[in-house]
Design a protein around this motif. Structure first.
Motif, PDB file in Angstrom:
ATOM      1  N   SER A 151      -0.003 -67.462  23.630  1.00 21.90           N
ATOM      2  CA  SER A 151      -0.553 -66.159  23.250  1.00 21.90           C
ATOM      3  C   SER A 151      -1.495 -65.602  24.309  1.00 21.90           C
ATOM      4  N   LEU A 152      -1.684 -66.302  25.403  1.00 18.22           N
ATOM      5  CA  LEU A 152      -2.670 -65.893  26.405  1.00 18.22           C
ATOM      6  C   LEU A 152      -2.089 -65.031  27.515  1.00 18.22           C
ATOM      7  N   ALA A 153      -0.851 -65.315  27.914  1.00 20.12           N
ATOM      8  CA  ALA A 153      -0.304 -64.704  29.126  1.00 20.12           C
ATOM      9  C   ALA A 153      -0.118 -63.192  29.016  1.00 20.12           C
ATOM     10  N   LEU A 154       0.464 -62.709  27.925  1.00 14.89           N
ATOM     11  CA  LEU A 154       0.763 -61.278  27.808  1.00 14.89           C
ATOM     12  C   LEU A 154      -0.488 -60.401  27.789  1.00 14.89           C
ATOM     13  N   PRO A 155      -1.496 -60.729  26.967  1.00 15.88           N
ATOM     14  CA  PRO A 155      -2.682 -59.856  26.942  1.00 15.88           C
ATOM     15  C   PRO A 155      -3.424 -59.791  28.277  1.00 15.88           C
ATOM     16  N   VAL A 156      -3.495 -60.920  29.007  1.00  8.30           N
ATOM     17  CA  VAL A 156      -4.240 -60.918  30.270  1.00  8.30           C
ATOM     18  C   VAL A 156      -3.347 -60.639  31.469  1.00  8.30           C
ATOM     19  N   LYS A 157      -2.041 -60.488  31.205  1.00  6.16           N
ATOM     20  CA  LYS A 157      -1.065 -60.151  32.252  1.00  6.16           C
ATOM     21  C   LYS A 157      -1.077 -61.163  33.405  1.00  6.16           C
ATOM     22  N   ILE A 158      -1.023 -62.445  33.023  1.00  7.50           N
ATOM     23  CA  ILE A 158      -0.936 -63.547  33.979  1.00  7.50           C
ATOM     24  C   ILE A 158       0.306 -64.356  33.628  1.00  7.50           C
ATOM     25  N   PHE A 178      -0.635 -71.317  32.231  1.00  9.00           N
ATOM     26  CA  PHE A 178      -1.167 -71.883  30.992  1.00  9.00           C
ATOM     27  C   PHE A 178      -0.302 -73.034  30.485  1.00  9.00           C
ATOM     28  N   SER A 179       1.019 -72.868  30.563  1.00  8.73           N
ATOM     29  CA  SER A 179       1.928 -73.841  29.962  1.00  8.73           C
ATOM     30  C   SER A 179       1.987 -75.160  30.731  1.00  8.73           C
ATOM     31  N   ASP A 215       4.352 -65.231  24.663  1.00 11.99           N
ATOM     32  CA  ASP A 215       5.219 -65.164  25.848  1.00 11.99           C
ATOM     33  C   ASP A 215       6.395 -66.113  25.650  1.00 11.99           C
ATOM     34  N   ARG A 216       7.194 -65.807  24.650  1.00 13.82           N
ATOM     35  CA  ARG A 216       8.384 -66.593  24.327  1.00 13.82           C
ATOM     36  C   ARG A 216       9.549 -65.640  24.092  1.00 13.82           C
TER      37      ARG A 216
END
Length: 404
Positions: free
Chosen positions: A26-33, A38-39, A164-165
């Motif tokens: 749930s972290l990648a999309l909001p922070v656009k990284i 993360f994974s 991000d899935r």
């Protein structure tokens, strides 16, 4: 104190590999990284923790040696066949570049964590704590995802929400929350606010994902539960619901309110349209027929797969792989309904297993179906624990043979 710490570590580990990883996705999309930042660290932590738990629970490993041996042989054989395929078959450049990532997922993401799960004694108390934590965690994380979709992206077709899935996976997250919401409603009917909210958010997540397999999985789960309850009024209610659902899809499809999701459901129900899956199923079976004993290539040249584990395993590993898969799941025959009756908090994990068993017959390749292998290991571990406890109980009464 050491035992207490080990139990806490096992509890946290089981939560991470079943649902905790949703936070990472749930972290990648909001922070656009890119999600890989993360994974990869998360998967590395899970792998290292798995090794530590295997070391701590080595006595359990020895007790469950045959189950662990068969899953190990299955994955090592698949890893060998993957290596052989990359060396001897043609792949497009993009697929060829994924060679080492494939090995990583086979061993570090699937095999080792599965062995760690199988080494854990999943007691009644641990299962209850896990189910409660998972329900409240999904309630929060999917609630945030729903708000993110409504307020930020406003994408209501094949949407992944905050995760991000792939959209199909997101749909199954919604179904998981629906299962837990219904479960908690029946556990405590006086508290209906959170179960109702969770059910609606899970349903919304399935709808915006536009995925069909969660609907199919929900239907299979309902059928299994009705076979268990086996009351006429529930069977009549199911038939009525199916008729209304199918009729609703038909009429909405032919109205001006038809969405992409409605069209996809209509195509599946009335036209049998699998959107290309039939081609890959046929191609996979053809490869098996030409390589019956040990299988042929593990993936097609364009990185696609049969979209069905019961075709993909024979295609990739032949009859040998099928036998190893059956031997790994042999402990399912030890399951007794009394295990769930004695601890109702085991039930959601069996339903999750059924859910992802449906998914592996429609989507993803063998090593990308991480959730299926995780929940398979969880229920096998539960069954083995309950079976051992039953044997011990019989021994204490002098009724068992003691040859376990």
């Amino acid at each position: 104190m050491i035992l207490l710490k080990k139990n806490n570590l096992e509890f946290v580990f089981l939560f991470l590999v079943t649902f905790g990883y949703l936070f990472i996705y749930s972290l990648a999309l909001p922070v656009k990284i890119p999600n890989v930042y993360f994974s990869i660290p998360f998967k590395s932590i899970v792998f290292l923790t798995s090794l530590y738990l295997i070391f701590l629970n080595f006595d359990n490993i020895k007790k469950r040696k045959w189950t662990i041996a068969f899953i190990s042989m299955f994955w090592f054989f698949y890893a060998f066949k993957s290596y052989y395929s990359f060396q001897n078959y043609t792949f497009v450049p993009e697929a060829k570049s994924m060679q080492y990532w494939t090995y990583f997922k086979i061993i570090f993401v699937n095999l080792i964590p599965s062995i760690a799960i199988l080494s854990i004694t999943i007691t009644k108390k641990m299962a209850e704590k896990l189910v409660r934590l998972s329900f409240h965690f999904l309630l929060i994380i999917i609630g945030i995802s729903c708000l993110y979709t409504i307020l930020i992206t406003q994408n209501f077709s094949r949407s992944t929400g905050i995760f991000d899935r792939y959209y199909i996976t997101t749909g199954h997250y919604g179904l998981c929350l629906m299962i837990l919401s219904v479960f908690y409603y029946f556990v405590n009917r006086k508290k209906i606010v959170k179960p109702t909210l969770g059910f609606l958010m899970g349903l919304f997540t399935i709808c915006i994902s536009s995925a069909r397999s969660p609907i199919l999985a929900a239907a299979v789960i309902m059928l299994v539960m009705l076979l268990y309850i086996n009351k006429l009024k529930y069977w009549l209610a199911l038939v009525f619901f199916i008729l209304i659902f199918v009729a609703g899809i038909y009429f909405i499809r032919h109205s001006s309110y038809a969405t992409e999701y409605i069209v996809r459901l209509y195509d599946a129900i009335f036209e049998g349209n699998a959107y290309g899956r039939s081609y890959y199923l046929g191609k996979g079976w053809e490869i098996f027929e030409n390589n019956i004993f040990f299988g042929g290539r593990t993936l097609f040249e364009n990185w696609m797969y049969p979209h069905n584990i019961f075709v993909e395993v024979p295609m990739a590993m032949g009859v040998t792989g099928g036998i190893l898969l059956i031997l790994y799941f042999k402990d399912l025959w030890k399951f007794k309904l009394e295990y769930i009756k004695q601890n109702i908090f085991y039930l959601p994990y069996f339903l999750f297993f059924i859910q992802y068993l449906v998914l592996i017959q429609t989507s993803y390749c063998i090593f990308d179906n991480v959730e299926f292998w995780c929940f398979a290991a969880v229920i096998i571990s539960i069954i083995l624990f309950c079976y051992d406890e039953k044997i011990k109980s019989n021994d204490s009464r002098g009724n068992a043979t003691g040859n376990y």
